[in-house]
Motif scaffolding. Structure first.
Motif, PDB file in Angstrom:
ATOM      1  N   TYR A 112      60.389  14.765  24.612  1.00 50.94           N
ATOM      2  CA  TYR A 112      59.211  14.896  25.470  1.00 50.94           C
ATOM      3  C   TYR A 112      58.279  16.005  24.976  1.00 50.94           C
ATOM      4  CZ  TYR A 112      56.456  16.013  29.641  1.00 50.94           C
ATOM      5  OH  TYR A 112      55.436  16.282  30.500  1.00 50.94           O
ATOM      6  N   LEU A 116      54.531  15.879  23.342  1.00 55.17           N
ATOM      7  CA  LEU A 116      53.354  16.521  23.925  1.00 55.17           C
ATOM      8  C   LEU A 116      52.515  17.206  22.859  1.00 55.17           C
ATOM      9  CD1 LEU A 116      54.513  18.391  27.161  1.00 55.17           C
ATOM     10  CD2 LEU A 116      53.078  16.357  26.992  1.00 55.17           C
ATOM     11  N   ALA A 119      50.914  14.757  20.419  1.00 56.68           N
ATOM     12  CA  ALA A 119      49.757  14.084  20.997  1.00 56.68           C
ATOM     13  C   ALA A 119      48.529  14.973  20.914  1.00 56.68           C
ATOM     14  CB  ALA A 119      50.045  13.721  22.448  1.00 56.68           C
ATOM     15  N   ARG A 120      48.720  16.259  21.229  1.00 57.38           N
ATOM     16  CA  ARG A 120      47.577  17.171  21.258  1.00 57.38           C
ATOM     17  C   ARG A 120      47.081  17.454  19.853  1.00 57.38           C
ATOM     18  NH1 ARG A 120      46.326  21.057  25.558  1.00 57.38           N
ATOM     19  NH2 ARG A 120      45.684  19.327  26.838  1.00 57.38           N
ATOM     20  N   GLN A 123      45.196  14.843  17.605  1.00 54.48           N
ATOM     21  CA  GLN A 123      43.844  14.445  18.005  1.00 54.48           C
ATOM     22  C   GLN A 123      42.762  15.110  17.181  1.00 54.48           C
ATOM     23  OE1 GLN A 123      43.291  15.155  22.126  1.00 54.48           O
ATOM     24  NE2 GLN A 123      44.373  13.308  22.701  1.00 54.48           N
ATOM     25  N   MET A 213      58.999   9.185  31.253  1.00 57.09           N
ATOM     26  CA  MET A 213      57.853   9.720  30.513  1.00 57.09           C
ATOM     27  C   MET A 213      57.955   9.371  29.034  1.00 57.09           C
ATOM     28  SD  MET A 213      55.874  11.145  32.659  1.00 57.09           S
ATOM     29  CE  MET A 213      54.705  11.753  31.469  1.00 57.09           C
ATOM     30  N   GLN A 216      57.069   5.917  28.341  1.00 58.15           N
ATOM     31  CA  GLN A 216      55.608   5.760  28.423  1.00 58.15           C
ATOM     32  C   GLN A 216      54.928   6.303  27.170  1.00 58.15           C
ATOM     33  OE1 GLN A 216      53.953   7.408  32.107  1.00 58.15           O
ATOM     34  NE2 GLN A 216      52.065   7.757  30.980  1.00 58.15           N
ATOM     35  N   GLU A 220      52.350   3.894  24.608  1.00 58.49           N
ATOM     36  CA  GLU A 220      50.952   4.061  24.248  1.00 58.49           C
ATOM     37  C   GLU A 220      50.829   5.000  23.064  1.00 58.49           C
ATOM     38  OE1 GLU A 220      48.989   7.242  26.985  1.00 58.49           O
ATOM     39  OE2 GLU A 220      50.062   5.836  28.250  1.00 58.49           O
ATOM     40  N   ALA A 222      49.983   8.085  21.062  1.00 55.10           N
ATOM     41  CA  ALA A 222      49.860   9.440  21.603  1.00 55.10           C
ATOM     42  C   ALA A 222      48.420   9.932  21.591  1.00 55.10           C
ATOM     43  CB  ALA A 222      50.749  10.369  20.814  1.00 55.10           C
ATOM     44  N   THR A 224      45.007   9.380  22.069  1.00 50.17           N
ATOM     45  CA  THR A 224      43.912   8.533  22.537  1.00 50.17           C
ATOM     46  C   THR A 224      42.623   9.130  22.013  1.00 50.17           C
ATOM     47  OG1 THR A 224      45.204   8.364  24.541  1.00 50.17           O
ATOM     48  CG2 THR A 224      43.032   7.354  24.566  1.00 50.17           C
ATOM     49  N   GLN A 226      39.085  10.620  21.538  1.00 52.75           N
ATOM     50  CA  GLN A 226      38.200  11.272  22.499  1.00 52.75           C
ATOM     51  C   GLN A 226      36.808  10.671  22.395  1.00 52.75           C
ATOM     52  OE1 GLN A 226      38.328  15.388  23.162  1.00 52.75           O
ATOM     53  NE2 GLN A 226      40.275  14.901  24.100  1.00 52.75           N
TER      54      GLN A 226
ATOM     55  N   ARG B  96      27.364  10.271  31.212  1.00 52.25           N
ATOM     56  CA  ARG B  96      27.638  10.341  29.776  1.00 52.25           C
ATOM     57  C   ARG B  96      26.965   9.184  29.043  1.00 52.25           C
ATOM     58  NH1 ARG B  96      33.794  10.615  27.858  1.00 52.25           N
ATOM     59  NH2 ARG B  96      33.631  12.792  28.470  1.00 52.25           N
ATOM     60  N   ASP B 236      38.313  13.760  30.211  1.00 53.23           N
ATOM     61  CA  ASP B 236      39.228  13.159  29.229  1.00 53.23           C
ATOM     62  C   ASP B 236      40.510  13.970  29.111  1.00 53.23           C
ATOM     63  OD1 ASP B 236      37.526  11.083  28.625  1.00 53.23           O
ATOM     64  OD2 ASP B 236      36.428  12.281  27.160  1.00 53.23           O
ATOM     65  N   GLN B 240      44.319  12.981  30.310  1.00 53.28           N
ATOM     66  CA  GLN B 240      45.455  13.006  29.383  1.00 53.28           C
ATOM     67  C   GLN B 240      46.593  13.864  29.932  1.00 53.28           C
ATOM     68  OE1 GLN B 240      44.976  14.464  25.385  1.00 53.28           O
ATOM     69  NE2 GLN B 240      47.128  14.049  24.996  1.00 53.28           N
ATOM     70  N   ARG B 243      48.401  11.940  32.550  1.00 57.88           N
ATOM     71  CA  ARG B 243      49.295  10.923  32.000  1.00 57.88           C
ATOM     72  C   ARG B 243      50.591  11.514  31.479  1.00 57.88           C
ATOM     73  NH1 ARG B 243      45.126   8.797  29.270  1.00 57.88           N
ATOM     74  NH2 ARG B 243      45.884   9.624  27.317  1.00 57.88           N
ATOM     75  N   THR B 244      50.516  12.725  30.915  1.00 55.92           N
ATOM     76  CA  THR B 244      51.687  13.258  30.219  1.00 55.92           C
ATOM     77  C   THR B 244      52.459  14.275  31.070  1.00 55.92           C
ATOM     78  OG1 THR B 244      50.277  14.912  29.179  1.00 55.92           O
ATOM     79  CG2 THR B 244      50.712  12.917  27.924  1.00 55.92           C
ATOM     80  N   SER B 245      52.101  14.408  32.341  1.00 59.89           N
ATOM     81  CA  SER B 245      52.781  15.396  33.179  1.00 59.89           C
ATOM     82  C   SER B 245      53.990  14.796  33.868  1.00 59.89           C
ATOM     83  CB  SER B 245      51.831  15.939  34.252  1.00 59.89           C
ATOM     84  OG  SER B 245      50.800  16.660  33.654  1.00 59.89           O
ATOM     85  N   ILE B 246      55.024  15.605  33.960  1.00 62.30           N
ATOM     86  CA  ILE B 246      56.199  15.219  34.742  1.00 62.30           C
ATOM     87  C   ILE B 246      55.857  15.305  36.222  1.00 62.30           C
ATOM     88  CG2 ILE B 246      58.466  16.082  35.452  1.00 62.30           C
ATOM     89  CD1 ILE B 246      58.827  14.706  32.939  1.00 62.30           C
TER      90      ILE B 246
END
Lengths: 228, 284
Positions: A112, A116, A119-120, A123, A213, A216, A220, A222, A224, A226, B96, B236, B240, B243-246
């Protein structure tokens, strides 16, 4: 006068002792900060090289998104002390977690948390620049904080990034990362504790949520894109 | 707040009505704040989460947040999220779509420039004269060369960055604690200190003290524009994180509390209040 002479001798010898003690103290005092400084600069150098590795991956336009993610995953996994961070994020529930639950939780946490960061980081599309701005050695051997900034072309202000580096068995290791004012381990701990609070303190409830999580995350992509 | 009347009292007799209006507005703002602060207290007295475990931890090692009103706060959070997704986000997406990026940047610049009195007052109250100078220089150059604040030459040409200040931060600099976490309807995450700060910042804004219906409309317009531009800037990232939070509620609470602490330290991460390494199983 003998007594006076004796006193003078006695005082002189006391002073001699005193001076010797002071000298030892001075040397010790001078050496402690130097040792701390050495550790601090070693930690800064470590963060530098780590950030360079990350930037090289992020800025490499020849790599595909999934290649970037795989490589970032490896770098994160080998430089963050995931097991210690995982246990920390259980907060007060750590002591009630059974060893079977721990064995389940730690690999899930790894997936997990690495996901995270992947994903960040994935980007950012090139042009990211990293700079160490300052560092501070914390008192009582509580490690080093390295302050840094990351500039990307499309953001008006650089991101603030802090690294908490601790030497574990002589090896600099990252214990927590602060992104724009938020310590990640503390942030995760607050969420995890909250989930367990709401489920009667069951660690298994958190394990189930983490599984959801991760499923999920894998569904998808990771990163997305911007919109701008 | 107490200092404010003594300032207005120096006004002369001819300004009695104006002074009366000032007091009226101040009272209204204060009442609204008290109401907002007290309502959740009473409403959630019976709502303290029941499922909470009885496990005790040594102080500072629990990861527990200062959130006695969590039951109420969570309800407000769902309400705010609903509005954000159904109303605010579509509006921001339309904005936007309709306004290209340079235009949106100019709108933000313009609104930022209008914030100058609030920023300046808080710079001074925090004793940061250097930053007060930066705020003034930014205002003077951006209002003139920057065409009434539409552009930001102060940053672009002279590297004078804007730093956000508010009275909640000023109170923090003065050593006032935040108090319990509050999730306010429409206004979002807060706490008693930051809520007080909001009211005082309102008082720092000259528009608050300018009468007339037209001004009220201008204020409402500015409020709406601010809300939409802020949403456009963060949606945005926000989605995000959602979506990624527990647990999104405690995620936002943790981000808010930590970022406010960092803002009080002018963007530097709070390193004074870190957990002990023993909590990471590291014994030094």
């Amino acid at each position: 006068v003998p007594s006076l002479r004796f006193n003078v001798q006695w005082i002189a010898s006391r002073m001699g002792h005193g001076l010797a003690v002071m000298a030892v103290a001075f040397v010790a005092l001078a050496m402690v900060p130097r040792a701390a400084q050495a550790a601090e600069s070693q930690d800064v150098a470590y963060v530098h090289s780590l950030a360079q590795k990350v930037m090289d991956i992020v800025n490499d336009s020849a790599l595909s998104q999934s290649q970037k993610e795989t490589r970032l995953g490896t770098v994160i996994d080998t430089n963050l002390d995931i097991v210690r961070i995982a246990k920390f994020t259980l907060g007060k529930y750590r002591r009630v977690a059974s060893s079977a639950e721990m064995d389940q939780f730690i690999p899930l946490f790894r997936k997990y948390a690495v996901g995270l960061y992947q994903a960040r980081l994935s980007q950012y599309h090139g042009g990211a620049q990293f700079k160490v701005t300052s560092s501070e050695a914390r008192a009582n051997g509580q490690g080093t904080i390295v302050h840094s900034t990351v500039s990307t072309g499309d953001q008006p202000q650089p991101y603030n990034l802090e690294w908490w580096v601790v030497d574990i068995k002589g090896q600099p290791t990252i214990i927590d990362v602060n992104i724009e004012g938020v310590w990640m381990a503390q942030n995760l701990r607050s969420q995890f504790v909250s989930v367990m609070d709401q489920h009667g303190g069951k660690v298994s409830a958190l394990i189930d949520q983490l599984k959801g999580m991760i499923a999920q995350q894998q569904q998808e992509p990771a990163g997305t894109p911007q919109h701008t | 707040l107490r200092a404010r009347p003594s300032v207005t009292e120096t006004g002369h007799g001819a300004k009695t009505t104006a002074v009366g209006r000032l007091f009226g507005r101040l009272a209204a703002v204060a009442l609204a704040c008290v109401g907002l602060a007290v309502a959740p207290l009473t409403a959630s007295a019976q709502m303290i989460p029941e499922g909470a475990s009885t496990i005790q931890a040594p102080p500072g090692q629990s990861g527990a947040a200062n959130d006695p009103l969590e039951g109420f706060n969570r309800k407000m959070f769902s309400f705010n999220l609903f509005l954000a997704h159904k109303l605010l986000e579509p509006t921001a997406r339309a904005y936007r779509w309709a306004v290209p990026k340079p235009g949106r940047r100019s709108v933000t610049n313009f609104l930022n420039n209008l914030d100058t009195p609030v920023l300046f007052a808080n710079d001074v109250l925090q004793g940061d004269m250097n930053e007060a100078g930066v705020t003034t220089a930014r205002f003077l150059s951006n209002s003139t060369i920057g065409v009434g604040g539409l552009f930001d030459p102060a940053k672009g040409w002279w590297g004078l960055d804007r730093r956000n200040e508010d009275f909640g931060q000023t109170l923090g600099v003065w050593g006032v604690g935040s108090g319990p976490y509050l999730m306010l309807p429409l206004l979002g995450p807060s706490n008693p200190r930051d809520l007080t700060g909001r009211a005082v910042d309102q008082a720092f804004d000259p528009l608050t003290w300018t009468g007339g219906r037209a001004v009220t409309y201008v204020q409402l317009g500015l409020l709406a524009t601010r809300t939409v531009t802020k949403e456009e800037a963060v949606m945005d990232e926000f989605n995000q994180i959602e979506r990624t939070s527990i647990d999104f509620y405690s995620q936002v609470r943790s981000i808010y509390n930590q970022q406010r602490a960092s803002a009080i330290r002018n963007g530097r991460a709070d390193t004074s209040d870190l957990p002990d390494l023993a909590e990471f199983d590291i014994n030094q």
